[in-house]
Write an enzyme that holds these catalytic residues in place. Structure first.
Site, mmCIF file in Angstrom:
data_model
loop_
_atom_site.group_PDB
_atom_site.id
_atom_site.type_symbol
_atom_site.label_atom_id
_atom_site.label_comp_id
_atom_site.label_asym_id
_atom_site.label_seq_id
_atom_site.Cartn_x
_atom_site.Cartn_y
_atom_site.Cartn_z
ATOM 1 C CG ASP A 51 -1.937 1.095 1.224
ATOM 2 O OD1 ASP A 51 -1.884 1.944 0.309
ATOM 3 O OD2 ASP A 51 -2.803 1.114 2.114
ATOM 4 C CG ASP A 249 -9.271 -14.753 -16.322
ATOM 5 O OD1 ASP A 249 -8.497 -15.297 -15.530
ATOM 6 O OD2 ASP A 249 -10.515 -14.752 -16.187
ATOM 7 C CG HIS A 347 -4.226 -15.884 -8.811
ATOM 8 N ND1 HIS A 347 -3.446 -16.192 -9.904
ATOM 9 C CD2 HIS A 347 -5.438 -15.549 -9.315
ATOM 10 C CE1 HIS A 347 -4.164 -16.040 -11.009
ATOM 11 N NE2 HIS A 347 -5.370 -15.645 -10.676
ATOM 12 C CG ASP A 348 -6.609 -19.146 -10.016
ATOM 13 O OD1 ASP A 348 -7.286 -18.487 -9.202
ATOM 14 O OD2 ASP A 348 -6.447 -18.803 -11.205
HETATM 15 C C1 NOJ Z 1 -8.969 -17.473 -13.631
HETATM 16 C C2 NOJ Z 1 -8.337 -16.568 -12.650
HETATM 17 O O1 NOJ Z 1 -7.003 -16.839 -12.507
HETATM 18 C C3 NOJ Z 1 -9.150 -16.737 -11.407
HETATM 19 O O2 NOJ Z 1 -8.495 -16.251 -10.288
HETATM 20 C C4 NOJ Z 1 -10.444 -16.039 -11.689
HETATM 21 O O3 NOJ Z 1 -11.298 -16.087 -10.597
HETATM 22 C C5 NOJ Z 1 -11.139 -16.685 -12.874
HETATM 23 N N1 NOJ Z 1 -10.249 -16.928 -13.958
HETATM 24 C C6 NOJ Z 1 -12.262 -15.824 -13.371
HETATM 25 O O4 NOJ Z 1 -11.777 -14.615 -13.875
HETATM 26 CA CA CA Z 2 -3.792 2.129 -1.430
#
Ligand code: NOJ
Ligand code: CA
Ligand code: NOJ
Length: 703
Positions: A51, A249, A347-348
């Site tokens: 931040d 994406d 992140h997934d």
């Molecule tokens: C894949 C992305 O990496 C995921 O984090 C997201 O929620 C879905 N696509 C939908 O955008």
């Molecule tokens: Ca900020």
């Protein structure tokens, strides 16, 4: 007097430092936007990094000062700028930053308490997400990154807008989208057909995933002319702001045909490295993933690479032999294996480091990642051994910015190696030694060699009689013993003198010597129509302009250096051509693979054929008289067509990127499971393709 003297001195010093800074920044300008072979990408969830400006934080329900991971936590572009300027990111050694989608997202809180902090719930692609910063902040981020030799990659979601429910206009923001502030439309009252209204996908087939919603996300009808134009204008907006790359994406959830037109639009406006997310679970291998990477014009995030490395070093349910098999298989399945984007976590998925794995496992995984084929990506915080099993725990804020961790230093050293030894970016891979604990592999490009040895077991292994392409001599560990690596000696017959590889040891050895012969390492992009710009990288091109051939045709040279040539695609018949460089003294390079020259820029057309009855196992395809339609070669026919969602059997449909403004000829064909072809009867069909926009054309199968 004293004061004046001081002032002059300060002024002079400032001027001097400005000059020095300026020269310095010129030297390290971010390099090619299309060749990432020598880059290391750093993936940042913008809201979770740092931040740098508390004044732009959301207020109320959207924001969580005490760290609710479903809410905005305050991270922004100013925070990234600060971490570039204070040296955290530059010293880490990463050379490209992949940031969250920068566009304005919904402000509503999802009924489950989720917010749009991740950037995947777009609302207005021509505005910035104000919690990340304003347009000026974004421009500053690009400028500061470029001045420090870093590229900026943005995430981009052309598949959907935001969560919406057919029956409830008050659900989140009803998927509404805006064009720089003016409403285009929303999901529940969709008179223009901007969205699909076929319910959510059960992931049962490719078609189901494309034409139904991904979870509750309002799914664009990409064949809709307004949507098609809006998304293409939007990506151009960001290209014009100087971005260097795009992560697309959910590419599995959009037609390949439309995406070919998107990629073509990107490469025609400003060629930048574009890679898509085609998620693969653990153990999953998907031929459609390979064909997409080979035909769509974009690279993919290499989930198979990631899942396999995780299996070996994290889950410990696969061996190095499985890993090497993945390396050889993918080298054959991907036309451009060095352009696929590798990673150990994101992140997934659960972070690589967990409470049950040791830091050493993370370090070994990073060492392998950074010395393997592909463009390596480090998920933010891995260098701090950040943990978290799944969403949202895998998206925790940066815990600290400690530059003394082993992982931090390792990334720095290997990133440096990637930038200085082209064997890592351009080379192929040979296995030199392998057993249940040990994997030793060699990367080689021209005369450049990098050998990596890893022992993930808990006992030492004696390595004897190992062959190598390293010339005879002694080699010190490039990591300076950071992971306990030792030196080796290569004898006259190109074998390494016996040595011990200790438990959890990683050593890296390198040899560098430029090839005097012109050698192409990379061509990017690998598809385009005459006039588009293509960059050829490698070595030994010489400093005087020579020639670049697409097949037999010479291309117009825009810029020529010893290691990088920029040309425009010559006006030859569409088709696949090898690329070759000829130096000014007429020495010819290797021929680089199959470059696809298109007939013209591409527009997305939906082809529908009704009453096409087939036997079980047969499908409809289309073949026609242009490169894009297979040049009448049934092996390159486009399809298989779909017949479940938008139209139902015996109607079939497919969205295809076709050359704009051309009179094309084509026919539908049926192919059975053995590949046996049945042609439509009658004369060829004719169609004048539009110069812009989209179209849907319908026919009846000719018996
Ligand atoms: C894949 C992305 O990496 C995921 O984090 C997201 O929620 C879905 N696509 C939908 O955008
Ligand atoms: Ca900020
Ligand atoms: C899909 C086709 O299958 C492929 O052969 C073609 O080159 C691309 N479209 C690009 O138009």
């Amino acid at each position: 007097m004293n004061f004046l003297l001081k002032l002059t001195k300060t002024l002079a010093l400032t001027l001097l430092s400005l000059l020095v800074l300026h020269q310095f920044s010129l030297e390290i300008e971010a390099s090619s936007k299309v060749d990432y072979s020598q880059d290391v990408i750093y993936q940042i969830v913008t809201d979770r990094f740092y931040d740098g400006d508390e004044t732009n934080n959301p207020t109320g329900e959207l924001y969580s000062p005490d760290g609710n991971l479903h809410k905005y936590l305050g991270g922004d572009w100013q925070g990234i700028i600060e971490k570039i300027e204070n040296g955290y990111l530059t010293d880490l050694g990463v050379t490209a930053l992949w940031i969250s989608q920068p566009v304005e997202n919904v402000y509503a809180v999802h009924p489950e308490g989720y917010t749009s902090y991740h950037g995947y719930w777009a609302k207005d692609y021509k505005k910035t997400n104000p919690f990340f910063g304003d347009l000026e902040d974004f421009q500053r981020l690009v400028t500061v990154a470029h001045e420090n030799g870093m590229k900026i990659i943005i995430d981009f979601t052309p598949n959907h807008s935001s969560p919406a429910l057919e029956t409830d206009p008050d659900y989140v923001e009803n998927g509404a989208i805006f064009d720089n502030g003016s409403l285009i439309g929303n999901y529940s009252n969709d008179e223009q057909g901007l969205f699909h209204h076929n319910g959510g996908t059960d992931f049962s087939s490719i078609e189901d995933g494309i034409y139904r919603n991904l979870y509750d996300l309002a799914d664009y009808n990409l064949q809709n002319e307004t949507i098609d134009r809006y998304l293409k204008e939007s990506i151009k907006h960001w290209l014009d702001l100087g971005i260097d790359g795009i992560r697309v994406d959910a590419v599995k959830h959009m037609s390949q045909g439309w995406q070919e037109t998107l990629v073509n639009h990107i490469y025609t406006n400003q060629p930048v490295f574009t890679f898509g997310e085609w998620f693969l679970g653990k153990g999953e291998i998907d031929p459609k993933n390979h064909s997409f990477a080979n035909e769509s014009g974009m690279s993919l995030l290499d989930f198979r690479y990631s899942q396999t490395l995780r299996s070996v070093l994290k889950d410990e349910d696969a061996t190095w032999t499985d890993f090497h098999e993945m390396i050889t298989d993918t080298a054959a399945s991907y036309a451009e294996v060095n352009d696929q984007v590798t990673f150990i976590d994101n992140h997934d998925m659960g972070r690589f480091t967990s409470d049950t794995t040791s830091k050493t496992d993370t370090e070994m995984a990073l060492a392998v990642l950074l010395t393997s084929r592909g463009v390596p990506t480090i998920y933010y915080g891995t260098e701090q051994y950040l943990t978290g099993e799944g969403d949202p725990e895998n998206r925790k804020p940066m815990p600290e910015f400690n530059r003394n961790t082993k992982a931090y230093q390792l990334i720095n050293k290997l990133s440096d190696l990637r930038q200085t030894n082209p064997a890592l970016g351009y080379g192929n891979t040979t296995e030199r030694w392998i057993n249940q604990d040990v994997y030793i592999y060699e990367r080689k490009f021209g005369n450049h060699v990098v050998v990596t040895a890893v022992n993930s077991g808990d006992k030492a292994h004696n390595i004897s009689d190992m062959e190598t392409a390293l010339p005879s001599g002694s080699y010190n560990d490039v990591l300076d013993g950071l992971l306990n690596g030792n030196s080796i000696t290569v004898n006259q017959d190109q074998h390494v003198n016996a040595f011990a590889l200790n438990p959890n040891e990683v050593a890296v050895w390198e040899f560098k010597a430029e090839n005097e012969k012109p050698t192409i390492g990379h061509v990017g992009p690998m598809v385009g129509q005459p006039g588009n710009e293509i960059t050829i990288t490698g070595e030994g091109f010489g400093n005087e302009d020579g020639k670049v051939f697409f097949g037999d045709e010479a291309a117009k040279i825009k810029n020529w250096t010893n290691s990088e040539i920029v040309v425009t695609i010559p006006a030859v018949d569409a088709g696949k051509y090898p690329v070759a460089v000829e130096t000014s003294s007429q020495v010819t390079s290797n021929k680089y693979k199959e470059f696809e020259i298109l007939t013209n820029k591409l527009v997305p057309i939906r082809f529908v054929v009704n009453n096409a009855n087939t036997d079980y196992g047969s499908s409809v395809y289309l073949v026609g008289n242009t490169q894009e339609l297979g040049n009448w070669d049934v092996d390159h026919a486009v399809g298989p067509f779909f017949n479940q969602v938008m139209y139902q059997y015996p109607s079939w449909y497919y969205d295809i990127g076709v050359p704009a403004g051309k009179d094309i000829e084509f026919k539908f064909i049926k192919k059975d499971s053995q590949g046996k072809v049945t042609w439509e009867s009658g004369t060829n069909r004719n169609y004048s393709t539009p110069t812009n926009g989209t179209d849907t054309i319908q026919f009846n199968w000719n018996n």
